[in-house]
Design an enzyme around this catalytic site. Structure first.
Site, PDB file in Angstrom:
ATOM      1  N   ASP A  30       0.851  -1.191   0.000  1.00 24.36           N
ATOM      2  CA  ASP A  30       0.000   0.000   0.000  1.00 24.36           C
ATOM      3  C   ASP A  30       0.886   1.240   0.000  1.00 24.36           C
ATOM      4  O   ASP A  30       1.888   1.313   0.711  1.00 24.36           O
ATOM      5  CB  ASP A  30      -0.914  -0.003   1.234  1.00 24.36           C
ATOM      6  CG  ASP A  30      -2.060   0.978   1.102  1.00 24.36           C
ATOM      7  OD1 ASP A  30      -3.209   0.522   0.984  1.00 24.36           O
ATOM      8  OD2 ASP A  30      -1.801   2.206   1.095  1.00 24.36           O
ATOM      9  N   SER A  95     -12.216   3.417  -1.204  1.00 24.38           N
ATOM     10  CA  SER A  95     -11.884   4.570  -2.048  1.00 24.38           C
ATOM     11  C   SER A  95     -11.464   4.159  -3.449  1.00 24.38           C
ATOM     12  O   SER A  95     -11.519   4.966  -4.378  1.00 24.38           O
ATOM     13  CB  SER A  95     -10.788   5.415  -1.400  1.00 24.38           C
ATOM     14  OG  SER A  95      -9.618   4.645  -1.225  1.00 24.38           O
ATOM     15  N   HIS A 100     -10.279  -5.255  -3.204  1.00 28.32           N
ATOM     16  CA  HIS A 100      -8.937  -5.504  -2.669  1.00 28.32           C
ATOM     17  C   HIS A 100      -9.028  -5.882  -1.204  1.00 28.32           C
ATOM     18  O   HIS A 100      -9.860  -5.354  -0.465  1.00 28.32           O
ATOM     19  CB  HIS A 100      -8.022  -4.283  -2.842  1.00 28.32           C
ATOM     20  CG  HIS A 100      -8.626  -3.008  -2.366  1.00 28.32           C
ATOM     21  ND1 HIS A 100      -9.557  -2.298  -3.104  1.00 28.32           N
ATOM     22  CD2 HIS A 100      -8.460  -2.314  -1.220  1.00 28.32           C
ATOM     23  CE1 HIS A 100      -9.924  -1.228  -2.432  1.00 28.32           C
ATOM     24  NE2 HIS A 100      -9.277  -1.217  -1.273  1.00 28.32           N
ATOM     25  N   HIS A 102      -6.962  -5.806   2.330  1.00 31.17           N
ATOM     26  CA  HIS A 102      -5.823  -5.195   3.018  1.00 31.17           C
ATOM     27  C   HIS A 102      -5.258  -6.245   3.970  1.00 31.17           C
ATOM     28  O   HIS A 102      -5.994  -6.770   4.810  1.00 31.17           O
ATOM     29  CB  HIS A 102      -6.269  -4.016   3.882  1.00 31.17           C
ATOM     30  CG  HIS A 102      -6.815  -2.843   3.146  1.00 31.17           C
ATOM     31  ND1 HIS A 102      -6.086  -1.693   2.942  1.00 31.17           N
ATOM     32  CD2 HIS A 102      -8.032  -2.615   2.596  1.00 31.17           C
ATOM     33  CE1 HIS A 102      -6.839  -0.803   2.298  1.00 31.17           C
ATOM     34  NE2 HIS A 102      -8.019  -1.342   2.074  1.00 31.17           N
TER      35      HIS A 102
HETATM   36  P1  AMP Z   1      -9.724   1.435   0.308  1.00 31.85           P
HETATM   37  O1  AMP Z   1      -9.814   2.754   1.024  1.00 31.85           O
HETATM   38  O2  AMP Z   1     -10.150   0.253   1.140  1.00 31.85           O
HETATM   39  O3  AMP Z   1     -10.425   1.490  -1.029  1.00 31.85           O
HETATM   40  O4  AMP Z   1      -8.192   1.193   0.052  1.00 31.85           O
HETATM   41  C1  AMP Z   1      -7.515   1.744  -1.030  1.00 31.85           C
HETATM   42  C2  AMP Z   1      -6.064   1.678  -0.675  1.00 31.85           C
HETATM   43  O5  AMP Z   1      -5.308   1.853  -1.857  1.00 31.85           O
HETATM   44  C3  AMP Z   1      -5.600   2.742   0.324  1.00 31.85           C
HETATM   45  O6  AMP Z   1      -5.060   2.125   1.475  1.00 31.85           O
HETATM   46  C4  AMP Z   1      -4.553   3.526  -0.467  1.00 31.85           C
HETATM   47  O7  AMP Z   1      -3.468   3.944   0.325  1.00 31.85           O
HETATM   48  C5  AMP Z   1      -4.125   2.510  -1.517  1.00 31.85           C
HETATM   49  N1  AMP Z   1      -3.574   3.067  -2.744  1.00 31.85           N
HETATM   50  C6  AMP Z   1      -4.079   4.073  -3.489  1.00 31.85           C
HETATM   51  N2  AMP Z   1      -3.322   4.297  -4.577  1.00 31.85           N
HETATM   52  C7  AMP Z   1      -2.315   3.383  -4.526  1.00 31.85           C
HETATM   53  C8  AMP Z   1      -1.194   3.102  -5.357  1.00 31.85           C
HETATM   54  N3  AMP Z   1      -0.962   3.795  -6.482  1.00 31.85           N
HETATM   55  N4  AMP Z   1      -0.361   2.106  -4.983  1.00 31.85           N
HETATM   56  C9  AMP Z   1      -0.575   1.411  -3.855  1.00 31.85           C
HETATM   57  N5  AMP Z   1      -1.621   1.623  -3.020  1.00 31.85           N
HETATM   58  C10 AMP Z   1      -2.473   2.603  -3.354  1.00 31.85           C
END
Ligand code: AMP
Length: 114
Positions: A30, A95, A100, A102
Site C-alpha cells: 500500500d 476509495s 482488494h 488489506h
Molecule cells: P480502500 O480505502 O479500502 O479502497 O483502500 C484503497 C487503498 O489503496 C488505500 O489504502 C490507499 O493507500 C491505496 N492506494 C491508493 N493508490 C495506490 C497506489 N498507487 N499504490 C498502492 N496503493 C495505493
C-alpha cells in the site's frame, strides 16, 4: 483500456512494489501504509467491490485469502498475527473501486476498528 488504478497496477502500466503475482491475483505494498506491513491483494479480474461478487467468483475469493496467508508468512507476521480487511462501499471507507483485501500486520490491532 481500463481507467481503473488497480487494473493498471496489475498490468504494470502504473508502478507498485509487487510482492506476488499469479494468473488470478496480484499483491503489492500500500502506498500509504497503516501498519509496518500493509499489502493489498487484488484479483486481476476487475470486480468493483465485494457487493458485485458473483457466485462463480467464490473460488477466486478463496484464492485471494490464500495469497494473504502466504504473504503474511513471507512478511514474518504470521506468528504474531495479522488482520485482513475488505472495505465495501463508501461508509466502510472504500476509495478504490477494484476489490482488494488489506493485509495489515507488524503492530497490535485494536478492536472494534474505527
Ligand atoms: P480502500 O480505502 O479500502 O479502497 O483502500 C484503497 C487503498 O489503496 C488505500 O489504502 C490507499 O493507500 C491505496 N492506494 C491508493 N493508490 C495506490 C497506489 N498507487 N499504490 C498502492 N496503493 C495505493
Amino acid at each position: 483500456m481500463s481507467e481503473c488504478l488497480f487494473c493498471k497496477i496489475a498490468s504494470r502500466e502504473i508502478p507498485a512494489t509487487i510482492l506476488y503475482e499469479d494468473e488470478h491475483a496480484v499483491a503489492f505494498r500500500d502506498i500509504n501504509p497503516q501498519a509496518p506491513v500493509h499489502v493489498l491483494i487484488i484479483p486481476r479480474q476487475h470486480i468493483a467491490s465485494l457487493a458485485e461478487l458473483k457466485p462463480e467468483q467464490t473460488a477466486l475469493m478463496g484464492h485471494l485469502l490464500w495469497v494473504c496467508a502466504e504473504i503474511a508468512r513471507q512478511e514474518g507476521v504470521e506468528a504474531e498475527g495479522y488482520r485482513v480487511v475488505l472495505n465495501t462501499n463508501r461508509a466502510a471507507g472504500q476509495s478504490v473501486f477494484h476489490l482488494h483485501l488489506h493485509l495489515l500486520g507488524g503492530r497490535h490491532m485494536r478492536w472494534p476498528p474505527g
